[in-house]
Design an enzyme around this catalytic site. Structure first.
Site, PDB file in Angstrom:
ATOM      1  N   HIS A 238      -3.840  -1.416  13.257  1.00 54.39           N
ATOM      2  CA  HIS A 238      -2.910  -2.342  12.615  1.00 54.39           C
ATOM      3  C   HIS A 238      -1.673  -2.487  13.492  1.00 54.39           C
ATOM      4  O   HIS A 238      -1.436  -1.668  14.386  1.00 54.39           O
ATOM      5  CB  HIS A 238      -2.479  -1.828  11.231  1.00 54.39           C
ATOM      6  CG  HIS A 238      -3.549  -1.879  10.198  1.00 54.39           C
ATOM      7  ND1 HIS A 238      -4.579  -0.961  10.150  1.00 54.39           N
ATOM      8  CD2 HIS A 238      -3.758  -2.722   9.152  1.00 54.39           C
ATOM      9  CE1 HIS A 238      -5.377  -1.246   9.128  1.00 54.39           C
ATOM     10  NE2 HIS A 238      -4.901  -2.307   8.516  1.00 54.39           N
TER      11      HIS A 238
ATOM     12  N   SER B 161      -3.851  -3.574  -6.014  1.00 52.42           N
ATOM     13  CA  SER B 161      -4.961  -3.473  -5.070  1.00 52.42           C
ATOM     14  C   SER B 161      -4.435  -3.140  -3.689  1.00 52.42           C
ATOM     15  O   SER B 161      -3.448  -3.739  -3.245  1.00 52.42           O
ATOM     16  CB  SER B 161      -5.746  -4.793  -5.016  1.00 52.42           C
ATOM     17  OG  SER B 161      -6.788  -4.716  -4.066  1.00 52.42           O
TER      18      SER B 161
ATOM     19  N   GLN C 267      -5.950  -3.882  -1.118  1.00 53.52           N
ATOM     20  CA  GLN C 267      -6.520  -4.919  -0.254  1.00 53.52           C
ATOM     21  C   GLN C 267      -6.557  -6.228  -1.029  1.00 53.52           C
ATOM     22  O   GLN C 267      -7.157  -6.316  -2.102  1.00 53.52           O
ATOM     23  CB  GLN C 267      -7.931  -4.520   0.167  1.00 53.52           C
ATOM     24  CG  GLN C 267      -8.733  -5.579   0.881  1.00 53.52           C
ATOM     25  CD  GLN C 267      -8.087  -6.084   2.148  1.00 53.52           C
ATOM     26  OE1 GLN C 267      -7.586  -7.198   2.196  1.00 53.52           O
ATOM     27  NE2 GLN C 267      -8.095  -5.262   3.187  1.00 53.52           N
ATOM     28  N   MET C 268      -5.903  -7.261  -0.505  1.00 53.42           N
ATOM     29  CA  MET C 268      -5.820  -8.549  -1.183  1.00 53.42           C
ATOM     30  C   MET C 268      -6.718  -9.617  -0.557  1.00 53.42           C
ATOM     31  O   MET C 268      -6.846 -10.704  -1.098  1.00 53.42           O
ATOM     32  CB  MET C 268      -4.369  -9.047  -1.174  1.00 53.42           C
ATOM     33  CG  MET C 268      -3.444  -8.255  -2.081  1.00 53.42           C
ATOM     34  SD  MET C 268      -3.818  -8.551  -3.826  1.00 53.42           S
ATOM     35  CE  MET C 268      -2.662  -7.435  -4.608  1.00 53.42           C
TER      36      MET C 268
ATOM     37  N   LYS D  21       3.049  -0.959  10.672  1.00 55.32           N
ATOM     38  CA  LYS D  21       2.380  -0.394   9.495  1.00 55.32           C
ATOM     39  C   LYS D  21       2.461   1.125   9.577  1.00 55.32           C
ATOM     40  O   LYS D  21       1.879   1.748  10.472  1.00 55.32           O
ATOM     41  CB  LYS D  21       0.921  -0.849   9.410  1.00 55.32           C
ATOM     42  CG  LYS D  21       0.222  -0.290   8.154  1.00 55.32           C
ATOM     43  CD  LYS D  21      -1.137  -0.921   7.931  1.00 55.32           C
ATOM     44  CE  LYS D  21      -1.876  -0.295   6.759  1.00 55.32           C
ATOM     45  NZ  LYS D  21      -1.154  -0.413   5.485  1.00 55.32           N
TER      46      LYS D  21
ATOM     47  N   GLY E  13      -5.082   1.431   3.366  1.00 55.58           N
ATOM     48  CA  GLY E  13      -5.630   1.644   2.022  1.00 55.58           C
ATOM     49  C   GLY E  13      -7.084   1.219   1.935  1.00 55.58           C
ATOM     50  O   GLY E  13      -7.873   1.816   1.189  1.00 55.58           O
ATOM     51  N   THR E  14      -7.445   0.210   2.704  1.00 57.11           N
ATOM     52  CA  THR E  14      -8.836  -0.238   2.745  1.00 57.11           C
ATOM     53  C   THR E  14      -9.725   0.849   3.326  1.00 57.11           C
ATOM     54  O   THR E  14     -10.804   1.142   2.802  1.00 57.11           O
ATOM     55  CB  THR E  14      -8.957  -1.519   3.591  1.00 57.11           C
ATOM     56  OG1 THR E  14      -8.068  -2.503   3.074  1.00 57.11           O
ATOM     57  CG2 THR E  14     -10.369  -2.056   3.576  1.00 57.11           C
TER      58      THR E  14
ATOM     59  N   THR F 195       0.845  -1.195   0.000  1.00 55.66           N
ATOM     60  CA  THR F 195       0.000   0.000   0.000  1.00 55.66           C
ATOM     61  C   THR F 195       0.881   1.247   0.000  1.00 55.66           C
ATOM     62  O   THR F 195       2.091   1.176   0.180  1.00 55.66           O
ATOM     63  CB  THR F 195      -0.920   0.034   1.229  1.00 55.66           C
ATOM     64  OG1 THR F 195      -0.110   0.042   2.414  1.00 55.66           O
ATOM     65  CG2 THR F 195      -1.837  -1.183   1.252  1.00 55.66           C
TER      66      THR F 195
END
Length: 277
Positions: free
Chosen positions: A160, A124, A126-127, A164, A169-170, A103
């Protein structure tokens, strides 16, 4: 199908999880990767595989030689936000397809780099497949019912692991949907929780997952304070992202083999393909 994958960042926690998921799915990680200068020319063992790490120096020629040796190579990137754009430019310059799971970075520049190069990529923030399905539902709601939550106030909390560095990003993607739904909210209003004590006592993160979790809460309140909605998704560990990354890699390999006209994909495209493991 015996795809070859290079996991950039394989010595990190997320990279290791991807290597493990890839091996379990019958994919074959190549025995080389990249890392920081301090770790260059080291060999690390990941899931029983010995992988040689190369530093930043000469990485373009090294990657080109790897591609020559493994012509169907796909790179999976789980590095750090500050490396996103430089790494993408490297992959595009060498002409190797990639899955960008990292991200952060300048996302507009990232997409432009890939578009200009014509390289295949899945990008993405988010995976996790189920979380992506939730995101897709949010996007559909925002598209079909714009302004449905006009006047509502929004509170966002995301927790998180302390390592991080960037905003989730989500969370950014979900907030974008709420903005289209009529909610006024800025990213600096997000409550980011990185303190382990708060994560256990306030958020409810199990202690064993303090070093690997993603808890998100979105709370909407009506202007008169008598109606509220709450959306929440909590993930412990990294397997959900690793498995989704493997699916994205297999998906991209199929698109390359079929000569698909579209070059840039996201995880919603992967979900829509309908062949999730």
């Amino acid at each position: 199908m015996a795809e070859k994958g290079l996991v950039n960042g394989c010595n990190g926690k997320m990279g290791r999880a991807v290597v493990q998921a890839a091996v379990s799915a019958g994919l074959h990680p190549v025995p080389v990767s990249f890392s920081c200068a301090e770790e260059s020319v080291q060999t690390v063992e990941v899931c029983g595989k010995e992988i040689k790490l190369h530093g930043p120096s000469g990485r373009e020629s090294i990657l080109a030689s790897i591609v020559d040796e493994y012509p169907n190579l796909i790179v999976v990137d789980y590095t750090v936000p500050d490396a996103v754009n430089d790494n993408a430019e490297l992959y595009c310059k060498v002409g190797v397809p990639f899955v960008m799971g990292t991200t952060g970075g300048d996302r507009e520049r990232l997409y432009k780099t890939v578009k200009d190069s014509n390289v295949y990529a899945v990008i993405s923030p988010q995976m996790g497949k189920q979380v992506v399905a939730f995101l897709a539902a949010m996007e559909i709601m925002a598209e079909q019912f714009p302004g449905a939550f006009s006047g509502y106030s929004l509170q966002v909390m995301e927790s998180h692991q302390a390592s991080k560095l960037d905003i989730s990003g989500t969370a950014k993607a979900v907030i974008s949907c709420f903005q289209k739904l009529g909610v006024s909210f800025e990213l600096d209003q997000i409550q980011q929780i990185r303190d382990p004590k708060q994560q256990v006592e306030m958020v409810g993160v199990p202690e064993e997952y303090l070093n690997g979790h993603a808890f998100h809460m979105y709370h909407l309140t009506s202007p008169d304070q008598i109606v509220s909605f709450e959306f929440q998704h909590n993930v412990c560990g990294r397997s959900i992202y690793a498995e989704g990354t493997v699916d994205a890699t297999i998906f991209l390999a199929k698109k390359i083999q079929s000569g698909a006209e579209q070059r840039i994909y996201n995880m919603i495209d992967v979900l829509r393909e309908g062949n999730m493991r």
